[in-house]
Design an enzyme around this catalytic site. Structure first.
Site, PDB file in Angstrom:
ATOM      1  CE  LYS A   1      -1.641   1.923   3.953  1.00  0.00           C
ATOM      2  NZ  LYS A   1      -1.468   3.380   3.959  1.00  0.00           N
TER       3      LYS A   1
ATOM      4  CG  ASP B   1      -3.792   5.779   9.309  1.00  0.00           C
ATOM      5  OD1 ASP B   1      -4.867   5.473   8.803  1.00  0.00           O
ATOM      6  OD2 ASP B   1      -2.781   5.088   9.294  1.00  0.00           O
TER       7      ASP B   1
END
Ligand code: UD1
Length: 420
Positions: A22, A118
């Site tokens: 990712k 995040d």
């Protein structure tokens, strides 16, 4: 809303294959903006963040076709991409900031919404901005957007990073490849994902030296060409399966992975009592008996990866003995231990440190994932907890792990997704 329901107690056994990283593929997709034409990326993981980045590139005028079955993505970049990355996408994924460097150097301007992503600490952008300013860009903040102008071509410059930031290294690297003259990035990040993007940029015709070291030297070129490139395997996903094998007293072979990208983490698993065997295309991790607790200090590569810290806290929570875990990158990353405590883990945190005292057994409870790796750590804990653990916030796990549930089930775990 979907949840994971995990019934603990099964040993994981068998083989699992890892897809592309990712943390690399998103940057490779952004790097495609540097050259007009069709760039094709292989070994693309089927994760939500790839879809968000694809949508972002489409809004910039690219044509993006993602062949999920083939794990490839083809990005057709126009001669003049648009230069505005909107808040509705950027807020969903902090990594969207990686379009800043390529857009600015390619079009002379970039408006990128200030990112979200995040929930793991402040994650400033000062090093990105300072570096671009050194290269002659004017960067301001305007109504929630970073607004950058180059006023012609960016100028090569010497940039010292205060800290080997992955994101700042990538922004400056991508800006430098089309700048005028030589850029030197000192104290650059050395993660395998940085090596991956450097390798792709070189194939595109960029002049980059010092790849994999902390000094990157880039001599700007007039133009780059689109290429085909395969994403480096995801070391964090591979590491997550390895920890799962150890926690469940299992025996798992992890294919399409690079053990050399996980040297320190695998060494820690050996210290915990596991047998780790390197294979030509991956590695095998086997464990019998209760693991021993292992101390961890997160640091930039080749130090211990912060993205495996929650998984190792989960491991330590059921280990023999106590471990001190030091987190040096993201201050809020220990938030998830409150959730782990709901399963009976004994973890005390104080600033950057967590003291984990292993308990013989965890007991199931509902828990909530607050970021990708916290989600993975909680799921691993669920695999060894007595009874059925429900993990909320599965969307976080989907951002980073392709086929998380099928992979676990193929290894024998009792896990399913449920609508609630
Ligand atoms: C990337 C990874 C993330 C990983 C991290 C560290 C992606 C999409 N994410 O995040 O999974 O945990 O590397 O390996 O690749 N910082 C500043 N100013 C800056 C830049 C960074 O203060 O200009 C700080 C951040 O707040 C953080 C630390 O530096 O505390 C590390 O950040 P960085 O290495 O840039 O991580 P990311 O690129 O955000």
């Amino acid at each position: 809303m979907e949840v994971l329901r995990i019934t603990g107690g099964t040993s994981l056994r068998g083989e699992v294959a890892v897809t592309g990283a990712k943390n690399s593929v998103l940057k490779l997709m952004a790097a495609s903006l540097l050259a007009p034409g069709v760039t094709t990326i292989a070994n693309v993981p089927d994760i939500l963040d790839v879809e968000i980045m694809a949508e972002l590139l489409r809004r910039l005028g690219c044509d993006v076709s993602h062949e999920v079955a083939l794990s490839t993505i083809a990005i057709t970049v126009p001669d003049r991409p648009d230069h505005r990355a909107d808040y509705d996408l950027v807020r969903r994924m902090r990594a969207s900031i990686c379009v800043l460097g390529p857009l600015l150097t390619r079009t002379g301007a970039a408006d990128v919404a200030l990112p979200g992503g995040d929930n793991i600490g402040s994650r400033g952008l000062d090093m990105h901005i300072d570096g671009l300013r050194r290269m002659g860009a004017e960067v301001t903040s305007d109504h929630g957007y970073l607004v950058a102008h180059a006023g012609g071509r960016l100028q090569g410059a010497r940039v010292w990073l205060d800290f080997p930031s992955v994101g700042a290294t990538e922004t400056l690297l991508m800006a430098a490849v089309l700048a005028d003259g030589e850029t030197v990035i000192d104290n650059a990040a050395r993660e395998p994902e940085i090596v991956d993007i450097c390798t792709m940029l070189r194939t595109m015709g960029a002049n980059v030296e010092g790849i994999g070291t902390s000094t990157l030297t880039v001599i700007g070129v007039e133009g780059l060409r689109p290429v085909q490139h395969a994403t480096v395997p995801d070391r964090i996903v591979a590491g997550t399966w390895a920890v799962a094998a150890v926690m469940t007293h299992g025996d798992v072979t992890i294919r399409h992975a690079k053990a050399e990208h996980l040297s320190l983490a695998l060494e820690k698993l050996t210290l915990a009592g596991a047998d780790v065997e390197c294979l030509p295309d991956g590695f095998r991790v086997a464990m019998s008996g209760r693991p021993r607790a292992v101390d961890i200090v997160t640091l930039p590569y080749p130090g211990f990866p912060t993205d495996l810290q929650p998984q190792f806290i989960a491991l330590n929570s059921i280990a023999e003995g106590a471990a001190l875990v030091t987190e040096n990158l993201f201050e809020a990353r220990f938030r998830f231990v409150q959730e782990l405590a709901r399963l009976g883990a004994d973890v005390r945190t104080d600033g950057h440190h967590a003291l984990v005292r292993g308990v013989p057994v965890l007991s199931s409870a509902p828990v909530e994932a607050t970021d990708i790796r916290a989600g993975a750590g909680l799921a691993l804990a669920g695999l060894v907890a007595e009874g059925e653990t429900t993990v909320y916030g599965v969307g976080h796990i989907d951002r980073g792990y392709a086929g998380f549930v099928p992979a676990l089930r193929s290894l024998g775990a009792d896990v399913r997704r449920d609508e609630v």
